[in-house]
Every structure is written in C-alpha cells, then in structure tokens.
Motif scaffolding. Structure first.
Motif, PDB file in Angstrom:
ATOM      1  N   ILE A 105     -54.248  51.286-105.707  1.00 55.20           N
ATOM      2  CA  ILE A 105     -53.650  49.289-105.290  1.00 55.20           C
ATOM      3  C   ILE A 105     -52.597  49.174-106.056  1.00 55.20           C
ATOM      4  N   LYS A 106     -51.183  49.330-106.147  1.00 51.60           N
ATOM      5  CA  LYS A 106     -50.645  49.099-106.857  1.00 51.60           C
ATOM      6  C   LYS A 106     -50.324  47.592-106.101  1.00 51.60           C
ATOM      7  N   GLU A 107     -49.366  46.235-106.640  1.00 52.04           N
ATOM      8  CA  GLU A 107     -48.457  45.372-106.316  1.00 52.04           C
ATOM      9  C   GLU A 107     -47.100  44.834-106.573  1.00 52.04           C
ATOM     10  N   LYS A 137     -50.582  45.995-102.490  1.00 54.40           N
ATOM     11  CA  LYS A 137     -50.836  44.782-102.117  1.00 54.40           C
ATOM     12  C   LYS A 137     -49.252  44.004-102.322  1.00 54.40           C
ATOM     13  N   VAL A 138     -49.122  43.625-101.651  1.00 50.87           N
ATOM     14  CA  VAL A 138     -47.696  42.632-101.316  1.00 50.87           C
ATOM     15  C   VAL A 138     -47.698  41.310-101.390  1.00 50.87           C
ATOM     16  N   THR A 139     -47.266  40.854-102.213  1.00 53.00           N
ATOM     17  CA  THR A 139     -47.940  39.062-102.441  1.00 53.00           C
ATOM     18  C   THR A 139     -46.364  38.306-102.491  1.00 53.00           C
ATOM     19  N   ILE A 140     -46.488  37.083-101.717  1.00 54.80           N
ATOM     20  CA  ILE A 140     -45.017  36.560-101.090  1.00 54.80           C
ATOM     21  C   ILE A 140     -45.797  35.193-101.867  1.00 54.80           C
ATOM     22  N   MET A 141     -44.486  35.440-103.084  1.00 49.77           N
ATOM     23  CA  MET A 141     -45.376  33.555-104.162  1.00 49.77           C
ATOM     24  C   MET A 141     -44.076  32.262-103.736  1.00 49.77           C
ATOM     25  N   PHE A 142     -45.199  30.907-103.323  1.00 50.01           N
ATOM     26  CA  PHE A 142     -44.255  29.854-102.745  1.00 50.01           C
ATOM     27  C   PHE A 142     -43.726  29.335-103.581  1.00 50.01           C
ATOM     28  N   ARG A 143     -43.468  28.505-103.960  1.00 47.49           N
ATOM     29  CA  ARG A 143     -43.054  27.392-104.914  1.00 47.49           C
ATOM     30  C   ARG A 143     -42.467  25.900-104.588  1.00 47.49           C
ATOM     31  N   GLY A 144     -42.927  24.677-104.465  1.00 48.40           N
ATOM     32  CA  GLY A 144     -42.193  23.711-104.295  1.00 48.40           C
ATOM     33  C   GLY A 144     -42.634  23.328-102.704  1.00 48.40           C
ATOM     34  N   ARG A 145     -41.617  22.620-102.635  1.00 49.44           N
ATOM     35  CA  ARG A 145     -41.026  23.072-100.699  1.00 49.44           C
ATOM     36  C   ARG A 145     -41.408  23.804-100.125  1.00 49.44           C
ATOM     37  N   GLU A 146     -41.384  25.213-100.690  1.00 46.60           N
ATOM     38  CA  GLU A 146     -41.253  26.783 -99.809  1.00 46.60           C
ATOM     39  C   GLU A 146     -42.661  26.812 -99.033  1.00 46.60           C
ATOM     40  N   GLN A 147     -44.040  25.471 -99.596  1.00 50.84           N
ATOM     41  CA  GLN A 147     -45.417  25.918 -99.041  1.00 50.84           C
ATOM     42  C   GLN A 147     -45.142  25.757 -97.961  1.00 50.84           C
ATOM     43  N   SER A 148     -44.430  25.062 -97.467  1.00 54.69           N
ATOM     44  CA  SER A 148     -44.459  23.338 -95.934  1.00 54.69           C
ATOM     45  C   SER A 148     -43.401  25.126 -95.245  1.00 54.69           C
ATOM     46  N   ARG A 149     -43.663  26.162 -95.275  1.00 57.74           N
ATOM     47  CA  ARG A 149     -42.639  27.050 -94.636  1.00 57.74           C
ATOM     48  C   ARG A 149     -43.387  28.125 -95.081  1.00 57.74           C
ATOM     49  N   PRO A 150     -44.057  28.921 -94.368  1.00 58.20           N
ATOM     50  CA  PRO A 150     -45.267  30.381 -94.135  1.00 58.20           C
ATOM     51  C   PRO A 150     -44.524  31.117 -93.820  1.00 58.20           C
ATOM     52  N   PRO A 174     -50.739  40.068 -92.999  1.00 61.50           N
ATOM     53  CA  PRO A 174     -50.343  39.010 -94.261  1.00 61.50           C
ATOM     54  C   PRO A 174     -51.156  37.578 -93.279  1.00 61.50           C
ATOM     55  N   LYS A 175     -51.857  37.361 -94.859  1.00 56.40           N
ATOM     56  CA  LYS A 175     -52.918  36.147 -95.015  1.00 56.40           C
ATOM     57  C   LYS A 175     -52.556  35.482 -95.628  1.00 56.40           C
ATOM     58  N   GLN A 176     -52.435  33.826 -95.367  1.00 65.76           N
ATOM     59  CA  GLN A 176     -51.870  33.012 -96.565  1.00 65.76           C
ATOM     60  C   GLN A 176     -53.443  32.478 -97.391  1.00 65.76           C
ATOM     61  N   ASP A 177     -52.830  32.689 -98.841  1.00 69.48           N
ATOM     62  CA  ASP A 177     -53.891  32.620 -99.887  1.00 69.48           C
ATOM     63  C   ASP A 177     -53.690  31.782-101.089  1.00 69.48           C
ATOM     64  N   GLY A 178     -54.536  30.295-100.799  1.00 70.67           N
ATOM     65  CA  GLY A 178     -53.514  29.395-101.556  1.00 70.67           C
ATOM     66  C   GLY A 178     -51.800  29.470-101.057  1.00 70.67           C
ATOM     67  N   ARG A 179     -51.386  29.588-102.741  1.00 74.86           N
ATOM     68  CA  ARG A 179     -49.398  29.305-102.615  1.00 74.86           C
ATOM     69  C   ARG A 179     -49.029  30.564-102.388  1.00 74.86           C
ATOM     70  N   ASN A 180     -50.151  31.396-101.965  1.00 71.41           N
ATOM     71  CA  ASN A 180     -49.055  32.875-101.732  1.00 71.41           C
ATOM     72  C   ASN A 180     -49.832  33.577-100.332  1.00 71.41           C
ATOM     73  N   MET A 181     -48.700  34.589-100.176  1.00 71.35           N
ATOM     74  CA  MET A 181     -48.977  35.465 -98.809  1.00 71.35           C
ATOM     75  C   MET A 181     -49.732  36.115 -99.173  1.00 71.35           C
ATOM     76  N   ILE A 182     -50.003  37.305 -98.368  1.00 69.81           N
ATOM     77  CA  ILE A 182     -50.894  38.266 -99.049  1.00 69.81           C
ATOM     78  C   ILE A 182     -50.568  39.656 -97.919  1.00 69.81           C
ATOM     79  N   MET A 183     -50.301  40.520 -97.556  1.00 65.57           N
ATOM     80  CA  MET A 183     -50.271  42.086 -97.071  1.00 65.57           C
ATOM     81  C   MET A 183     -50.861  43.078 -97.671  1.00 65.57           C
ATOM     82  N   VAL A 184     -51.008  43.832 -97.468  1.00 68.71           N
ATOM     83  CA  VAL A 184     -51.391  45.380 -98.181  1.00 68.71           C
ATOM     84  C   VAL A 184     -51.341  46.048 -96.921  1.00 68.71           C
ATOM     85  N   LEU A 185     -50.477  47.331 -97.967  1.00 77.00           N
ATOM     86  CA  LEU A 185     -49.892  48.569 -97.118  1.00 77.00           C
ATOM     87  C   LEU A 185     -50.439  49.619 -97.601  1.00 77.00           C
TER      88      LEU A 185
END
Length: 210
Positions: A105-107, A137-150, A174-185
């Motif tokens: 698994i790469k990320e 494993k693809v991770t979208i990292m949310f910061r600050g106000r971005e967390q309100s725009r999943p 895609p699944k929300q995991d704290g401040r991140n959203m994760i998807m596996v290809l």
C-alpha cells in the motif's frame, strides 16, 4: 496381522513415542505403522491395506508412498512422485510470496483545494503505483475551515477515481477520519504489474517528500 482389542490399542499409540516429534513428511520405509489408508496416484480410494502391501504397490508403480495425514487412524498415505510434489509445492510457495511482496500500500496526500499542476503530479504518482500492482491510500487533508466542507474532498476523490479507472478500482470508498478523508484504490486484477525502474524509485522519493 494381529487382531483383537489389544492390537487396536497398540496401533493407536504414536509410533515414535518417547522420541522427538518431527514435522518432516514421512515417506516409504520411514512410515512405521502396521497399516495405512491408501490413496492412489489419481486420488482414488484404495482402502486400508498393510504397510507391506502399500510399499509394494508404490514400488511396482515406480512411485513413493507419502504420509499425507499422519494424525488419522490409520494414517492416510498417497502414491505419488515425491520429488515432483516437493518441487511443485516450492514453486507455489515462491509464487505466493512474490504476490504478497508485490501488493503493498502506497500513500498519496492531497489538499481539498489542490491546484491543477499539483493534482496532475499526484495523479501521475498514483497511476505509476497502480501500474506496478500496488494499492494506493489517498488521503485528503482538511485544515481550519476546510473541515466544514467535506464535499470538496469527496468530489476530489471521485474525480481521481474516474481519472485512473482504466488502471484501478475503488477498494475502500471515501470515509471521514478525523481531519482527513481516506479512499483506497486497488489495481485491476487483469493489469500485469510493471517492474519499478530506477527513475520510478527516484520519483517515489520525491513523492514521499511532498
């Protein structure tokens, strides 16, 4: 061959009692039991026969008598070419290890508001990983106000999945995991893994540093 309850009791005792237990497969004269349940070379059931008769049948067929189920009573033995059996078993074990090593698994990490150039770069890394037979494993990292725009992250992952659909499929949505959203290809099963080159290794180091 002896008969009666005393004889049956004797056959049920381990033939090597008092000595070390060996996990090595016993063949031919190493099988020290009065009788065995014999299986023919094509898998046919011969039945319970004396060990002397089983060894004679093996010799006549130019095959080995191999104990395949030592815990059974009586033990189950099969007529086979033991050398060929060991070679094929070793080949299968090596192939299994090779497949396990290839599938890692790469990320890749992305920001929800990634610009076009960075997106194409990240996508290129993912395409290469999938082409080599790796999961990503693809991770979208949310910061600050971005967390309100999943939904931003969700749409980005959908776009990415569509862009690499010819090489991989979404194994984990895609699944929300704290401040991140994760998807596996995962790579398509019919995609033949491509051997990594030195240039790939250098590019991978650059990707990890981003």
């Amino acid at each position: 061959m002896c008969r009666g309850s005393s004889c049956r009791g004797a056959r049920e005792l381990p033939p090597n009692r008092g000595g070390p237990i060996s996990s090595e497969t016993r063949i031919n004269d190493r099988i020290r039991v009065p009788e065995v349940r014999l299986v023919g070379p094509a898998g046919e059931q011969v039945g319970i026969v004396r060990i002397e008769d089983a060894l004679r049948l093996a010799e006549e067929a130019d095959l080995d008598l191999v104990e395949v189920a030592p815990q059974a009573r009586p033990p189950v033995c099969k007529l086979m070419d033991y050398g060929k059996f060991k070679y094929e078993s070793a080949q299968k074990a090596r192939e299994s290890r090779r497949n396990q090593q290839m599938t890692v698994i790469k990320e890749q990490k992305l920001r929800p508001k990634i610009d076009s150039h960075d997106y194409e770069t990240k996508k290129g890394h993912i395409v290469r990983f999938l082409g080599q037979g790796h999961k990503v494993k693809v991770t979208i990292m949310f910061r600050g106000r971005e967390q309100s725009r999943p939904e931003l992250g969700f749409r980005l992952l959908q776009r990415l999945a569509e862009d690499v659909a010819d090489l991989g499929v979404v194994e984990s949505s895609p699944k929300q995991d704290g401040r991140n959203m994760i998807m596996v290809l995962a790579p398509h099963k019919n995609v033949k893994p491509r051997t990594a080159t030195k240039a790939d290794a250098e590019t991978e180091q650059d990707a990890a540093a981003e």
